[in-house]
Scaffold this active site. Structure first.
Site, PDB file in Angstrom:
ATOM      1  CG  ASP A 126      -5.002 -11.119  -6.256  1.00  0.00           C
ATOM      2  OD1 ASP A 126      -3.844 -10.839  -6.576  1.00  0.00           O
ATOM      3  OD2 ASP A 126      -5.424 -11.034  -5.080  1.00  0.00           O
ATOM      4  CD  GLN A 175      -4.515  -1.100  13.376  1.00  0.00           C
ATOM      5  OE1 GLN A 175      -4.929  -1.538  12.307  1.00  0.00           O
ATOM      6  NE2 GLN A 175      -3.568  -0.171  13.433  1.00  0.00           N
ATOM      7  CG  ASN A 211      -0.096  -8.491   1.304  1.00  0.00           C
ATOM      8  OD1 ASN A 211      -1.078  -9.221   1.191  1.00  0.00           O
ATOM      9  ND2 ASN A 211       0.375  -7.739   0.329  1.00  0.00           N
ATOM     10  CG  HIS A 258      -3.371 -10.798  -1.854  1.00  0.00           C
ATOM     11  ND1 HIS A 258      -3.512 -10.462  -3.171  1.00  0.00           N
ATOM     12  CD2 HIS A 258      -2.423  -9.963  -1.363  1.00  0.00           C
ATOM     13  CE1 HIS A 258      -2.684  -9.472  -3.463  1.00  0.00           C
ATOM     14  NE2 HIS A 258      -2.012  -9.148  -2.381  1.00  0.00           N
ATOM     15  CD  GLN A 305       2.809   2.644  -3.264  1.00  0.00           C
ATOM     16  OE1 GLN A 305       2.747   3.324  -4.290  1.00  0.00           O
ATOM     17  NE2 GLN A 305       3.188   1.383  -3.280  1.00  0.00           N
ATOM     18  CB  ILE A 306      -2.792   1.575  -0.873  1.00  0.00           C
ATOM     19  CG1 ILE A 306      -1.936   0.553  -1.633  1.00  0.00           C
ATOM     20  CG2 ILE A 306      -4.282   1.244  -1.050  1.00  0.00           C
ATOM     21  CD1 ILE A 306      -2.081  -0.876  -1.154  1.00  0.00           C
ATOM     22  NE  ARG A 328      -2.501  -7.230  -9.708  1.00  0.00           N
ATOM     23  CZ  ARG A 328      -1.801  -7.320  -8.580  1.00  0.00           C
ATOM     24  NH1 ARG A 328      -1.813  -8.446  -7.865  1.00  0.00           N
ATOM     25  NH2 ARG A 328      -1.095  -6.288  -8.161  1.00  0.00           N
ATOM     26  CG  ASP A 363       0.161   6.121   8.648  1.00  0.00           C
ATOM     27  OD1 ASP A 363       1.187   5.657   9.196  1.00  0.00           O
ATOM     28  OD2 ASP A 363      -0.140   5.865   7.466  1.00  0.00           O
ATOM     29  N   GLY A 402       0.089  -1.655   7.839  1.00  0.00           N
ATOM     30  CA  GLY A 402       0.697  -2.886   8.321  1.00  0.00           C
ATOM     31  C   GLY A 402       2.196  -2.761   8.306  1.00  0.00           C
ATOM     32  CB  SER A 408      -0.404  -2.708  -7.158  1.00  0.00           C
ATOM     33  OG  SER A 408       0.294  -3.878  -7.409  1.00  0.00           O
TER      34      SER A 408
HETATM   35  P1  NAX Z   1       2.950   1.933   2.362  1.00  0.00           P
HETATM   36  O1  NAX Z   1       4.138   1.472   3.107  1.00  0.00           O
HETATM   37  O2  NAX Z   1       3.073   3.009   1.347  1.00  0.00           O
HETATM   38  O3  NAX Z   1       1.833   2.414   3.416  1.00  0.00           O
HETATM   39  C1  NAX Z   1       1.536   1.721   4.573  1.00  0.00           C
HETATM   40  C2  NAX Z   1       1.171   2.739   5.622  1.00  0.00           C
HETATM   41  O4  NAX Z   1       0.752   2.037   6.798  1.00  0.00           O
HETATM   42  C3  NAX Z   1       2.332   3.640   6.032  1.00  0.00           C
HETATM   43  O5  NAX Z   1       1.936   4.991   5.967  1.00  0.00           O
HETATM   44  C4  NAX Z   1       2.613   3.204   7.475  1.00  0.00           C
HETATM   45  O6  NAX Z   1       3.087   4.276   8.285  1.00  0.00           O
HETATM   46  C5  NAX Z   1       1.230   2.744   7.910  1.00  0.00           C
HETATM   47  N1  NAX Z   1       1.213   1.887   9.091  1.00  0.00           N
HETATM   48  C6  NAX Z   1       2.147   1.010   9.533  1.00  0.00           C
HETATM   49  N2  NAX Z   1       1.773   0.456  10.685  1.00  0.00           N
HETATM   50  C7  NAX Z   1       0.572   0.969  10.982  1.00  0.00           C
HETATM   51  C8  NAX Z   1      -0.307   0.804  12.060  1.00  0.00           C
HETATM   52  N3  NAX Z   1      -0.020  -0.034  13.072  1.00  0.00           N
HETATM   53  N4  NAX Z   1      -1.473   1.489  12.071  1.00  0.00           N
HETATM   54  C9  NAX Z   1      -1.761   2.356  11.077  1.00  0.00           C
HETATM   55  N5  NAX Z   1      -0.949   2.571  10.031  1.00  0.00           N
HETATM   56  C10 NAX Z   1       0.202   1.888   9.987  1.00  0.00           C
HETATM   57  O7  NAX Z   1       2.300   0.627   1.726  1.00  0.00           O
HETATM   58  P2  NAX Z   1       1.200   0.506   0.570  1.00  0.00           P
HETATM   59  O8  NAX Z   1       1.877   0.382  -0.720  1.00  0.00           O
HETATM   60  O9  NAX Z   1       0.186   1.565   0.762  1.00  0.00           O
HETATM   61  O10 NAX Z   1       0.589  -0.942   0.903  1.00  0.00           O
HETATM   62  C11 NAX Z   1      -0.157  -1.152   2.073  1.00  0.00           C
HETATM   63  C12 NAX Z   1      -0.389  -2.633   2.304  1.00  0.00           C
HETATM   64  O11 NAX Z   1      -1.176  -3.184   1.261  1.00  0.00           O
HETATM   65  C13 NAX Z   1       0.886  -3.464   2.347  1.00  0.00           C
HETATM   66  O12 NAX Z   1       0.789  -4.382   3.418  1.00  0.00           O
HETATM   67  C14 NAX Z   1       0.847  -4.203   1.031  1.00  0.00           C
HETATM   68  O13 NAX Z   1       1.573  -5.397   1.089  1.00  0.00           O
HETATM   69  C15 NAX Z   1      -0.627  -4.421   0.861  1.00  0.00           C
HETATM   70  N6  NAX Z   1      -1.127  -4.740  -0.481  1.00  0.00           N
HETATM   71  C16 NAX Z   1      -2.163  -5.596  -0.591  1.00  0.00           C
HETATM   72  C17 NAX Z   1      -2.792  -5.871  -1.786  1.00  0.00           C
HETATM   73  C18 NAX Z   1      -3.958  -6.775  -1.861  1.00  0.00           C
HETATM   74  O14 NAX Z   1      -4.438  -7.005  -2.966  1.00  0.00           O
HETATM   75  N7  NAX Z   1      -4.466  -7.348  -0.783  1.00  0.00           N
HETATM   76  C19 NAX Z   1      -2.290  -5.280  -3.040  1.00  0.00           C
HETATM   77  C20 NAX Z   1      -1.459  -4.065  -2.845  1.00  0.00           C
HETATM   78  C21 NAX Z   1      -0.555  -4.065  -1.639  1.00  0.00           C
HETATM   79  O15 NAX Z   1       0.622  -4.730  -1.973  1.00  0.00           O
END
Ligand code: NAX
Length: 331
Positions: A159, A112, A131, A187, A15-16, A162, A42, A89, A242
């Site tokens: 952050d 990676q 994260n 974070h 989603q991000i 925000r 992905d 992740g 988010s």
């Molecule tokens: P999603 O679960 O919607 O998307 C993550 C994507 O990563 C999925 O499509 C998944 O298939 C892919 N993925 C998993 N393992 C992988 C790999 N080894 N290589 C390549 N792609 C891989 O999560 P989303 O809401 O987009 O969030 C992504 C990450 O951002 C999460 O870890 C989340 O915790 C983190 N965040 C960090 C923030 C920050 O401020 N630092 C804020 C927003 C978010 O929570």
């Protein structure tokens, strides 16, 4: 015309990623005169969805977008990239131990890191969003020793933004008139959003936030917890974490890093600690930084009161603990 810049987004089918890639293709990250080639990575279960995102990028006919690579092959994804935004992740699922999540992400970031080290363009800038962002960035740094530590960062700009947003709402001022808040540390909810040096532009000049808010009790308690807990509040409201704000902040992070911060303004970035402000060296810790000529520099000489000191140390302790946990996953 400028040569296209290659930008990698991992986790691009998530989603991000879905919010981020159109921003990059529109020039929000690198400027509206900078052509880009998007590399999207992905994992195989998301390959079809990833291809759907590629189809939409084609359909949007972005003038700046000169090419799209959509792949599940990490080498192909990393080859020749100038900017890498690591969003992919392993998420923490209900009932999972912290150590198990850490272990999954350590192995992802380790492999990676090697791919980036071998195949990215020289001087590639890396931003880790996934994260645990600080610790994933640290692992990436450890396993890509030939990438300068100056080029490996993590996202705390969300952050930071925000915190600007909360001050702007509280004072009913434009968010663009608020500046120089600081996010210190991790974070995570141990981060310390600090307003002690923040100011607001007013018709009578720049005024300290504390002087305008006139409510230290709010600033020292509710303001801090609101920023720390904002991610959870978004999940509660949206039933999803988010995404648009994370994507937008990732663009802010890279834009300011590459194109520079405005005179007199700093931003927060998770960077490799050199021991500034007595933060242990060797952690990826969020500091106030200014950027010029594509390089960040930690803002020096800010006064840290006793209240802040404790909070800087608390979030450093958490990061040291995460670092130890990550290392224990390596053996
Ligand atoms: P999603 O679960 O919607 O998307 C993550 C994507 O990563 C999925 O499509 C998944 O298939 C892919 N993925 C998993 N393992 C992988 C790999 N080894 N290589 C390549 N792609 C891989 O999560 P989303 O809401 O987009 O969030 C992504 C990450 O951002 C999460 O870890 C989340 O915790 C983190 N965040 C960090 C923030 C920050 O401020 N630092 C804020 C927003 C978010 O929570």
């Amino acid at each position: 015309a400028k040569e296209p810049v290659r930008v990698l987004v991992t986790g691009a089918a998530g989603q991000i990623g879905y919010a981020l890639v159109p921003m990059i293709a529109r020039g929000v990250m690198l400027g509206t005169d900078q052509p880009v080639i998007l590399h999207m990575l992905d994992i195989p279960p998301a390959a079809e969805a990833l291809n759907g995102v590629k189809m939409e990028l084609v359909d949007a006919a972005f003038p700046l977008l000169k090419g799209v690579v959509a792949t599940t092959d990490v080498v192909e994804a990393c080859t020749g990239v100038n900017v890498a935004v690591m969003v992919g992740g392993f998420p923490r699922k209900e009932g999972m131990e912290r150590k198990d999540v850490m272990s999954k992400n350590v192995s992802i970031y380790k492999s990676q890191a090697s791919a980036l080290e071998k195949h990215a363009a020289a001087n590639c800038k890396v931003l880790v969003v996934a994260n645990p962002a600080n610790t994933n960035a640290l692992i990436l740094k450890e396993f890509a020793p030939s990438i300068s530590e100056k080029n490996i960062t993590c996202l705390t700009r969300l952050d930071h933004n925000r915190a600007l947003g909360q001050i702007s709402e509280r004072l009913s001022v434009q968010v663009s008139d608020v500046k120089n808040v600081i996010i210190w540390g991790n974070h995570s909810s141990s981060q310390y959003p600090d307003v002690n040096h923040a100011t607001v532009k007013t018709p009578a000049g720049e005024k300290p936030v504390r002087e305008l808010v006139k409510d230290d009790e709010w600033l020292n308690a509710e303001f801090i917890t609101t920023v720390q807990q904002r991610g959870a509040a978004i999940i509660k409201a949206r039933k999803l974490s988010s995404a648009l704000s994370a994507a937008s902040s990732a663009c802010d992070h890279i834009r300011d890093w590459v194109l520079g911060t405005p005179e007199g303004t700093w931003v927060s970035m998770g960077v490799y600690s050199d021991g500034s402000y007595n933060v242990p060296a060797g952690l990826i810790y969020s500091f106030p930084v200014t950027c010029q000529n594509g390089e960040w520099k930690i803002v020096q000489g800010l006064s840290i009161d006793e209240f802040s000191r404790k909070k800087l140390d608390l979030t450093a302790d958490e990061l040291s603990e995460e670092k130890a946990l990550a290392y224990s996953c390596l053996s």
